[in-house]
Design an enzyme around this catalytic site. Sequence first.
Site, PDB file in Angstrom:
ATOM      1  N   ASP A  66       1.929  -2.758  -6.724  1.00  0.00           N
ATOM      2  CA  ASP A  66       2.304  -2.957  -7.903  1.00  0.00           C
ATOM      3  C   ASP A  66       3.843  -3.524  -8.162  1.00  0.00           C
ATOM      4  OD1 ASP A  66       2.543  -2.291 -10.976  1.00  0.00           O
ATOM      5  OD2 ASP A  66       4.095  -1.197 -10.118  1.00  0.00           O
ATOM      6  N   GLU A 134      -4.215  -3.869  -6.278  1.00  0.00           N
ATOM      7  CA  GLU A 134      -3.063  -3.356  -5.953  1.00  0.00           C
ATOM      8  C   GLU A 134      -2.754  -2.971  -4.576  1.00  0.00           C
ATOM      9  OE1 GLU A 134      -0.824  -2.168 -10.629  1.00  0.00           O
ATOM     10  OE2 GLU A 134      -2.017  -0.594  -9.254  1.00  0.00           O
TER      11      GLU A 134
END
Lengths: 245, 245
Positions: A66, A134
């Site tokens: 992220d 992610e």
Amino acid sequence: MSIIRNIFKYQSSNKDRQFLVTITQLIGFKPKKIKPYQTAFTHRSLNLKNDKGHSVNYERLEFLGDAMLSAVIADHLFIEVPSGDEGYLTKMRSKIVSREHLNELGEALGLVNLIKSKIPKTQFGRNIHGNLFEALVGAIFLDKGYKFCEKFIYKTIIIPHVDIAKLEGKVISYKSLLIEWCQKEKKTFTYNIYDDTGIDELRHFAVKLVIDNKVIGKARATSKKKAEEKASKRAFFVLQKEIEA
Amino acid sequence: MSIIRNIFKYQSSNKDRQFLVTITQLIGFKPKKIKPYQTAFTHRSLNLKNDKGHSVNYERLEFLGDAMLSAVIADHLFIEVPSGDEGYLTKMRSKIVSREHLNELGEALGLVNLIKSKIPKTQFGRNIHGNLFEALVGAIFLDKGYKFCEKFIYKTIIIPHVDIAKLEGKVISYKSLLIEWCQKEKKTFTYNIYDDTGIDELRHFAVKLVIDNKVIGKARATSKKKAEEKASKRAFFVLQKEIEA
């Protein structure tokens, strides 16, 4: 006993090799280390621990991925939208890395097929796709560093999906833009749609956009609407000079 | 006329040279491009525009710097805190990049002295320090890329300020830890404090921590309390083996 152990070893290393091939195809380059990718597809339900007793699953890699996604997209927007102030750039980035968008990306890459879990795939919620995406970005960062991570994000997100004009609200729909132009220019147009699921688990549609009897844009997606929009966008860039003239 | 123009040119290039020297000292390496750093210290009150009519000031660079800070700190925590889950790592990162912490860092580096603005320095709020720090990180990224950015963040934040044990709440205060140990071990200790403002605008204090007549830790900070804590922390690492034995 030793024969059995060897067979097991062979089987497992064979599986590892298969995994390596799959990851290489997925990310577009050969990994240096395979471990981060194995972690990126390990679900917490397996309750795996490393030799220090720390849990091994993809959740920590989500945190890392992220952060890298945010950094790479920030850099891209900073360069590409020189007129946008801080608040505007922040808003654009949230659109790009929205949960929904990451889920779509992870789903399109079929990441859920690689997961190792005690829970059957059908029982995961929708966010599994974005989470795995992610985690995969995090694994690439760990394995190869920022530059490769950036490359992967360009290939999977920025080039195919980040459309600054659209994000800025200047173009809402390429399909309507194109239809308007065809009508104004008195050109005939058809969207030829057909099922094209191929080897995908999900249903896929292919579309050919024909303008004045010539195929101008082709695309493939999981819904008719998406495929039409994608084909229109491609056609738009082909015809851009004529349209803007 | 041309003589006057030349004088102006000379003065301005002289100033540029001075700025380059200051930036080089500040970041610890020679910039490739000077422009990003000039932008990083340009306040919006100057109302500067580039040749395309876009505003030139440090605000957009804050967006970029913030993203790079988050990424570098995420990477560091991921490696250093292998037992922390996603939520825990996120919480630790917010502590490190808190507004208050960034303000302290920017202030310690004296960034506000480099700003070009129509508003007098005394009228800026406290956040100017942290904002300039983020913008500087953004400028380093633009100029030299991720690796140099990472180096700068290690030098200015991670090495001197990120103390995982303290962040994890395991050590609240090195001073009390040290005093406890001295009392237990029947050692004498004194914190010798004196004013040491030197060339700094802000008042500074220096402290020498003397244990059994030997200087074990020295430090300098903007408050007595901070200087004592810093000296205690240094002493702690010097004495660590004895303390933990």
